[in-house]
Design an enzyme around this catalytic site. Sequence first.
Site, PDB file in Angstrom:
ATOM      1  N   LYS A 166      -6.054  11.055  -1.258  1.00  0.00           N
ATOM      2  CA  LYS A 166      -6.585   9.732  -0.948  1.00  0.00           C
ATOM      3  C   LYS A 166      -7.131   9.655   0.465  1.00  0.00           C
ATOM      4  O   LYS A 166      -8.286   9.279   0.687  1.00  0.00           O
ATOM      5  CB  LYS A 166      -5.504   8.661  -1.146  1.00  0.00           C
ATOM      6  CG  LYS A 166      -5.408   8.122  -2.556  1.00  0.00           C
ATOM      7  CD  LYS A 166      -4.782   9.105  -3.517  1.00  0.00           C
ATOM      8  CE  LYS A 166      -4.610   8.519  -4.904  1.00  0.00           C
ATOM      9  NZ  LYS A 166      -3.978   9.489  -5.826  1.00  0.00           N
ATOM     10  N   ASP A 184       7.840  10.866  -0.663  1.00  0.00           N
ATOM     11  CA  ASP A 184       6.520  11.085  -1.256  1.00  0.00           C
ATOM     12  C   ASP A 184       5.524  10.304  -0.400  1.00  0.00           C
ATOM     13  O   ASP A 184       5.568   9.069  -0.361  1.00  0.00           O
ATOM     14  CB  ASP A 184       6.496  10.595  -2.704  1.00  0.00           C
ATOM     15  CG  ASP A 184       5.201  10.981  -3.420  1.00  0.00           C
ATOM     16  OD1 ASP A 184       4.170  11.138  -2.743  1.00  0.00           O
ATOM     17  OD2 ASP A 184       5.216  11.112  -4.652  1.00  0.00           O
ATOM     18  N   TRP A 220       6.076   5.756  -9.410  1.00  0.00           N
ATOM     19  CA  TRP A 220       4.943   6.471 -10.017  1.00  0.00           C
ATOM     20  C   TRP A 220       5.436   7.184 -11.270  1.00  0.00           C
ATOM     21  O   TRP A 220       6.440   7.905 -11.215  1.00  0.00           O
ATOM     22  CB  TRP A 220       4.412   7.466  -8.981  1.00  0.00           C
ATOM     23  CG  TRP A 220       3.215   8.260  -9.380  1.00  0.00           C
ATOM     24  CD1 TRP A 220       2.082   7.819  -9.979  1.00  0.00           C
ATOM     25  CD2 TRP A 220       3.018   9.666  -9.165  1.00  0.00           C
ATOM     26  NE1 TRP A 220       1.190   8.838 -10.157  1.00  0.00           N
ATOM     27  CE2 TRP A 220       1.752   9.990  -9.662  1.00  0.00           C
ATOM     28  CE3 TRP A 220       3.807  10.663  -8.583  1.00  0.00           C
ATOM     29  CZ2 TRP A 220       1.236  11.281  -9.605  1.00  0.00           C
ATOM     30  CZ3 TRP A 220       3.297  11.944  -8.529  1.00  0.00           C
ATOM     31  CH2 TRP A 220       2.027  12.251  -9.032  1.00  0.00           C
ATOM     32  N   ALA A 250       1.743   9.780  -0.076  1.00  0.00           N
ATOM     33  CA  ALA A 250       0.442  10.010  -0.703  1.00  0.00           C
ATOM     34  C   ALA A 250      -0.672   9.161  -0.112  1.00  0.00           C
ATOM     35  O   ALA A 250      -1.841   9.388  -0.426  1.00  0.00           O
ATOM     36  CB  ALA A 250       0.531   9.734  -2.210  1.00  0.00           C
TER      37      ALA A 250
END
Length: 394
Positions: free
Chosen positions: A243, A208, A127, A210
Amino acid sequence: MFEALPQQPGDEIIALMQAFRADPRETKLDLGVGVYRDAHGNTPVMGAIKEAERRLWQSETTKTYVGLAGDPEFADAMRRLILNDAVSADHVTGAATTGGTAAFRAGLEMIQLAAPDAQIWISAPTWPNHPSIISYLNMPMSEYRYFDPETGGVDFDGMMTDLSNAAPGDVVLLHGCCHNPTGANLNASQWQDVAEIMRTKRLIPFIDLAYQGFGNGLDADAYGVRHLAKTMPEMIIAASCSKNFGVYRDRVGALLLVSQDTGVQGVARDTAAFLNRQAYSFPPDHGARLVTMVLNDPNLRAQWQAELSDIRDGLSLLRTELAHALRQRTGSDRFGFLAEHRGMFSRLGATRAQVDEMREVHGIYMVGDSRMNIAGLNTSTVPLLADAIVAAGV
């Protein structure tokens, strides 16, 4: 003073959004921006979140501050969602943050305070905010191989070779599931091998997370982080609720610090609160409270999990349809990896010139490295994308 400010680099995705809005073609497709969309192109508020919001509106009696680390119930609910029983609660410290990005930055700042010379290893690619924030904080950074453009899968041998070159105390940034931007993910056996080399080399995992629930399910998507939590002395987790709960603009995230040494939890908790204080004092509570209500109420949680399952199934169906459409048009299965990827994104493997051609000729908007948001499609637009991919010679 302001005239002396250096010009900052532009954001490619924001520029892509602006160009898309200005495009008059009715058949244009926006596959760039990283938000979930339903078949009608909307990013809806989940029903479970709406119901929690209604209940909160009726019961809330104050808007006063909660605490520098947010509501402890939120941190505990996120701990149980992510880690389940991988480690006991007394081995985990949690703090609310303003989205997953703030959790990631706070995790980096904690590393700076504890081990300023530690190298941060990031996947190639990752990312864009990852290297941007690491560079802004002037932290040492290296890349490990991750994506194999020839197969559309993980270059696991390259990854393991590169991690073998990391020094004890270095930090390895891993995507917990639904790798952004590639969509290619580690399987259970590979997670075990990564944990073993990290344990042997005495590396620190930084996860991470997400997209938990967008890949193969809430528990399956947490396999890697739970395995690491069981086997590693300590780890850092930056989690986002944008999300999987659809609370993008409410900015809901959590920083979780896992340590087998329960004696460090006090200073870890104080440090997380201190870092929040330096950044924005008290984290926002509204979205975090909604997430807490959904996770702690059996009926709301069941409704949320059903909605999340529908999203996940819809993404998988679109992937299958796109791979099938490309198989029909090319007579080969070289795009079969699209059906194997998980999450919202896949890296198509197109050159920048091919991406430009798809945008200019067909109105297909995707990031220059050919990352595309599968959630920008629906059943009727899959053929349009397949035609553009073939016409561009991808």
